[in-house]
Design an enzyme around this catalytic site. Sequence first.
Site, mmCIF file in Angstrom:
data_model
loop_
_atom_site.group_PDB
_atom_site.id
_atom_site.type_symbol
_atom_site.label_atom_id
_atom_site.label_comp_id
_atom_site.label_asym_id
_atom_site.label_seq_id
_atom_site.Cartn_x
_atom_site.Cartn_y
_atom_site.Cartn_z
ATOM 1 N N ILE A 1 0.710 -1.207 0.078
ATOM 2 C CA ILE A 1 -0.004 0.164 -0.046
ATOM 3 C C ILE A 1 0.756 1.178 -0.009
ATOM 4 O O ILE A 1 0.649 2.401 -0.685
ATOM 5 C CB ILE A 1 -0.965 0.180 1.310
ATOM 6 C CG1 ILE A 1 -1.671 -1.121 0.988
ATOM 7 C CG2 ILE A 1 -1.939 1.310 1.167
ATOM 8 C CD1 ILE A 1 -2.694 -1.494 2.225
ATOM 9 N N TYR B 1 -3.507 -9.782 15.696
ATOM 10 C CA TYR B 1 -3.150 -8.701 14.441
ATOM 11 C C TYR B 1 -4.140 -7.691 14.791
ATOM 12 O O TYR B 1 -4.064 -6.652 14.684
ATOM 13 C CB TYR B 1 -3.302 -9.250 12.965
ATOM 14 C CG TYR B 1 -3.248 -8.333 11.828
ATOM 15 C CD1 TYR B 1 -2.402 -7.131 11.598
ATOM 16 C CD2 TYR B 1 -4.842 -8.348 11.210
ATOM 17 C CE1 TYR B 1 -2.783 -6.413 10.743
ATOM 18 C CE2 TYR B 1 -4.860 -7.075 10.452
ATOM 19 C CZ TYR B 1 -3.874 -6.346 10.195
ATOM 20 O OH TYR B 1 -4.097 -5.184 9.155
ATOM 21 N N LYS C 1 -4.234 -3.725 16.058
ATOM 22 C CA LYS C 1 -4.560 -2.617 15.278
ATOM 23 C C LYS C 1 -5.565 -1.516 16.251
ATOM 24 O O LYS C 1 -5.516 -0.497 16.240
ATOM 25 C CB LYS C 1 -5.203 -2.770 13.970
ATOM 26 C CG LYS C 1 -4.641 -3.479 12.949
ATOM 27 C CD LYS C 1 -3.852 -2.364 12.388
ATOM 28 C CE LYS C 1 -2.968 -2.853 11.501
ATOM 29 N NZ LYS C 1 -1.808 -1.760 10.703
ATOM 30 N N PHE D 1 2.668 2.870 7.764
ATOM 31 C CA PHE D 1 2.133 1.705 6.893
ATOM 32 C C PHE D 1 2.850 0.505 7.759
ATOM 33 O O PHE D 1 2.515 -0.626 7.555
ATOM 34 C CB PHE D 1 2.592 1.843 5.564
ATOM 35 C CG PHE D 1 1.775 2.616 4.680
ATOM 36 C CD1 PHE D 1 0.566 2.432 4.245
ATOM 37 C CD2 PHE D 1 2.315 4.071 4.303
ATOM 38 C CE1 PHE D 1 -0.255 3.424 3.822
ATOM 39 C CE2 PHE D 1 1.737 5.105 3.848
ATOM 40 C CZ PHE D 1 0.409 4.727 3.325
ATOM 41 N N SER E 1 -7.643 -0.814 10.051
ATOM 42 C CA SER E 1 -8.332 -1.983 9.404
ATOM 43 C C SER E 1 -9.757 -2.258 9.535
ATOM 44 O O SER E 1 -10.092 -2.126 10.908
ATOM 45 C CB SER E 1 -7.511 -3.434 9.387
ATOM 46 O OG SER E 1 -8.152 -4.505 9.175
HETATM 47 P P1 NAD Z 1 3.194 -4.729 3.170
HETATM 48 O O1 NAD Z 1 3.865 -5.827 4.269
HETATM 49 O O2 NAD Z 1 3.151 -4.912 1.860
HETATM 50 O O3 NAD Z 1 4.124 -3.403 3.883
HETATM 51 C C1 NAD Z 1 4.394 -3.191 5.269
HETATM 52 C C2 NAD Z 1 5.806 -2.522 5.012
HETATM 53 O O4 NAD Z 1 6.464 -2.347 6.333
HETATM 54 C C3 NAD Z 1 6.995 -3.709 4.287
HETATM 55 O O5 NAD Z 1 7.612 -2.803 3.461
HETATM 56 C C4 NAD Z 1 7.733 -3.993 5.385
HETATM 57 O O6 NAD Z 1 9.065 -4.248 5.179
HETATM 58 C C5 NAD Z 1 7.649 -2.649 6.468
HETATM 59 N N1 NAD Z 1 7.748 -3.178 7.852
HETATM 60 C C6 NAD Z 1 7.234 -4.043 8.472
HETATM 61 N N2 NAD Z 1 7.794 -3.901 10.042
HETATM 62 C C7 NAD Z 1 8.609 -2.768 9.970
HETATM 63 C C8 NAD Z 1 9.254 -2.192 11.106
HETATM 64 N N3 NAD Z 1 9.157 -2.849 12.446
HETATM 65 N N4 NAD Z 1 10.125 -1.310 10.784
HETATM 66 C C9 NAD Z 1 10.411 -0.876 9.426
HETATM 67 N N5 NAD Z 1 9.415 -1.202 8.300
HETATM 68 C C10 NAD Z 1 8.435 -2.319 8.831
HETATM 69 O O7 NAD Z 1 1.835 -4.586 3.796
HETATM 70 P P2 NAD Z 1 0.627 -3.590 3.317
HETATM 71 O O8 NAD Z 1 -0.533 -4.462 2.431
HETATM 72 O O9 NAD Z 1 1.408 -2.420 2.430
HETATM 73 O O10 NAD Z 1 -0.139 -2.936 4.337
HETATM 74 C C11 NAD Z 1 0.566 -1.594 4.842
HETATM 75 C C12 NAD Z 1 -0.348 -1.369 6.228
HETATM 76 O O11 NAD Z 1 -1.904 -1.544 6.192
HETATM 77 C C13 NAD Z 1 -0.163 -2.360 7.337
HETATM 78 O O12 NAD Z 1 -0.089 -1.713 8.728
HETATM 79 C C14 NAD Z 1 -1.319 -3.130 7.301
HETATM 80 O O13 NAD Z 1 -1.534 -3.750 8.366
HETATM 81 C C15 NAD Z 1 -2.459 -2.234 6.887
HETATM 82 N N6 NAD Z 1 -3.666 -3.019 6.399
HETATM 83 C C16 NAD Z 1 -3.496 -3.787 5.204
HETATM 84 C C17 NAD Z 1 -4.268 -4.431 4.574
HETATM 85 C C18 NAD Z 1 -4.239 -5.372 3.558
HETATM 86 O O14 NAD Z 1 -5.109 -5.997 3.033
HETATM 87 N N7 NAD Z 1 -2.937 -5.173 2.403
HETATM 88 C C19 NAD Z 1 -5.776 -4.177 4.921
HETATM 89 C C20 NAD Z 1 -5.859 -3.171 6.258
HETATM 90 C C21 NAD Z 1 -4.956 -2.830 6.729
HETATM 91 C C1 UD1 Z 2 -7.966 -10.832 5.920
HETATM 92 C C2 UD1 Z 2 -7.843 -10.943 7.466
HETATM 93 C C3 UD1 Z 2 -8.157 -9.425 8.027
HETATM 94 C C4 UD1 Z 2 -7.038 -8.474 7.151
HETATM 95 C C5 UD1 Z 2 -6.896 -8.774 5.612
HETATM 96 C C6 UD1 Z 2 -5.949 -7.844 5.064
HETATM 97 C C7 UD1 Z 2 -8.675 -13.001 8.219
HETATM 98 C C8 UD1 Z 2 -9.803 -13.891 8.911
HETATM 99 N N1 UD1 Z 2 -8.795 -11.765 7.881
HETATM 100 O O1 UD1 Z 2 -9.334 -10.189 5.416
HETATM 101 O O2 UD1 Z 2 -7.906 -9.395 9.226
HETATM 102 O O3 UD1 Z 2 -7.351 -7.090 7.697
HETATM 103 O O4 UD1 Z 2 -7.033 -9.911 5.229
HETATM 104 O O5 UD1 Z 2 -4.930 -8.536 5.346
HETATM 105 O O6 UD1 Z 2 -7.660 -13.512 7.882
HETATM 106 N N2 UD1 Z 2 -10.710 -16.760 0.658
HETATM 107 C C9 UD1 Z 2 -11.241 -17.990 -0.120
HETATM 108 N N3 UD1 Z 2 -9.967 -18.683 -0.615
HETATM 109 C C10 UD1 Z 2 -8.651 -18.418 -0.238
HETATM 110 C C11 UD1 Z 2 -8.654 -17.147 0.227
HETATM 111 C C12 UD1 Z 2 -9.621 -16.216 0.596
HETATM 112 O O7 UD1 Z 2 -12.025 -18.505 -0.309
HETATM 113 O O8 UD1 Z 2 -7.597 -18.791 -0.451
HETATM 114 C C13 UD1 Z 2 -12.172 -15.998 0.828
HETATM 115 C C14 UD1 Z 2 -12.105 -15.683 2.377
HETATM 116 O O9 UD1 Z 2 -12.939 -16.922 2.874
HETATM 117 C C15 UD1 Z 2 -13.054 -14.590 2.218
HETATM 118 C C16 UD1 Z 2 -12.428 -13.586 1.009
HETATM 119 O O10 UD1 Z 2 -11.978 -14.815 0.308
HETATM 120 O O11 UD1 Z 2 -14.439 -14.730 2.152
HETATM 121 C C17 UD1 Z 2 -11.289 -12.666 1.282
HETATM 122 O O12 UD1 Z 2 -10.481 -13.373 2.117
HETATM 123 P P1 UD1 Z 2 -9.270 -12.489 2.386
HETATM 124 O O13 UD1 Z 2 -8.668 -11.923 0.849
HETATM 125 O O14 UD1 Z 2 -8.132 -13.467 3.063
HETATM 126 O O15 UD1 Z 2 -9.483 -11.277 3.132
HETATM 127 P P2 UD1 Z 2 -10.135 -11.258 4.666
HETATM 128 O O16 UD1 Z 2 -10.435 -12.322 5.256
HETATM 129 O O17 UD1 Z 2 -11.296 -10.188 4.148
#
Ligand code: NAD
Ligand code: UD1
Length: 332
Positions: free
Chosen positions: A12, A148, A152, A80, A124
């Site tokens: 992100i 996790y 958050k 992030f 999140s």
């Molecule tokens: P990501 O793992 O791709 O990016 C996180 C980055 O942080 C990585 O580049 C990693 O190297 C760095 N990092 C981790 N720990 C660190 C530390 N202690 N010091 C310095 N750098 C560190 O993840 P993302 O998907 O880009 O997510 C970014 C943020 O958004 C996270 O906080 C995650 O929890 C939150 N988030 C992500 C999702 C999703 O689905 N991707 C959903 C909800 C919230």
């Molecule tokens: C998950 C996390 C959530 C986190 C988010 C982003 C869990 C329970 N929740 O959300 O806390 O913020 O990722 O990192 O892990 N699915 C399949 N087959 C697969 C993978 C997923 O059917 O191989 C389905 C799941 O059951 C769900 C949907 O796809 O219905 C989305 O799943 P996923 O992408 O893992 O996201 P979340 O579960 O919504």
Amino acid sequence: MNILLTGGMGYIGSHVAVVLLQAGHRVVLYDNLCNSGIGVLARLEQITGKTPVFIQADVRATKTLADVLKDHAVEAVLHFAGLKAVGESVKKPLDYYANNVEGTVSLLEAMLDAGTRTLIFSGSATVYGDPHYLPLDEAHPLSATNPYGRSKLHIEEMLRDLSVADPLWRVVCLRYFNPAGAHESGLIGERPMGVPNNLMPYIARVAAGELKELSVFGNDYPTPDGTGVRDYIHVMDLAEGHAAALAWLVRHPGWHAINLGTGQGYSVLDMVAAFTKASSRAVPYRIAPRRAGDVAACYADPGKALRELGWQARRGLLEMCGSAWKFQNLGA
Ligand code: NAD
Ligand code: UD1
């Protein structure tokens, strides 16, 4: 503005960096690369024609972080950095509290030291727990079902306490729903290490023939086709939401929570169909048992983001799947 992105080399953060660089901001990426690669930097330069500053360090290195904030006269931080795998957090809870909670305490201390009090935090929708009603608005009760999610929630509460204690803070917790897709260039995107846990990166690798088939976790949910429903949001829409939040925060001191979602729920089978269409590849799947901890449906009420930030998601499923497919072939 001078803006520092912790975790800015990740999925992100790197997309947000593109939007901020293209808007003319000066960007410092601060990342320990524990879940990203140095190659992202060259890709960012290729996309934007600009070179962000990159510092390889941990957010828990408070002194280093404070020095970087001062050296670059940073005016706002986008946080992030953190660990994000739900299953891993159940097995290694201390890693999650150390990285996410302790990491944020360290960041806040460094910001205080440097006199920077403007922060956007990557929250999140997991903080809503099992939905009591849908769509989820920001007033929905908060809870956590795994370490996790608890990390958050702790961070959100910590940030709120800080804003009460010191009204000079400006903090917005952006609660992301399900980020998906990639930059339209296909040069940056989501590259999970090992076998993906999340749906979209898993589907992309099945379509590419790298994984045999998708396991659909349950088809007996009370949803239109029985499979889980989520609010998938294009990562570039999400990135633009950060730019809007930053502009808004300058005029709004205090603590705020805002959903970033589309308001539209799609099922697992909707996603399979959309990816098949976007990639012109088959996505074989089989129905598997439900995954522990999953909810039937989860989608946002995105009204507050529109009212306050003037932002709403613009891109649809085909753009999410098309860009993810381009990244799978070009960037991954
Ligand atoms: P990501 O793992 O791709 O990016 C996180 C980055 O942080 C990585 O580049 C990693 O190297 C760095 N990092 C981790 N720990 C660190 C530390 N202690 N010091 C310095 N750098 C560190 O993840 P993302 O998907 O880009 O997510 C970014 C943020 O958004 C996270 O906080 C995650 O929890 C939150 N988030 C992500 C999702 C999703 O689905 N991707 C959903 C909800 C919230
Ligand atoms: C998950 C996390 C959530 C986190 C988010 C982003 C869990 C329970 N929740 O959300 O806390 O913020 O990722 O990192 O892990 N699915 C399949 N087959 C697969 C993978 C997923 O059917 O191989 C389905 C799941 O059951 C769900 C949907 O796809 O219905 C989305 O799943 P996923 O992408 O893992 O996201 P979340 O579960 O919504």
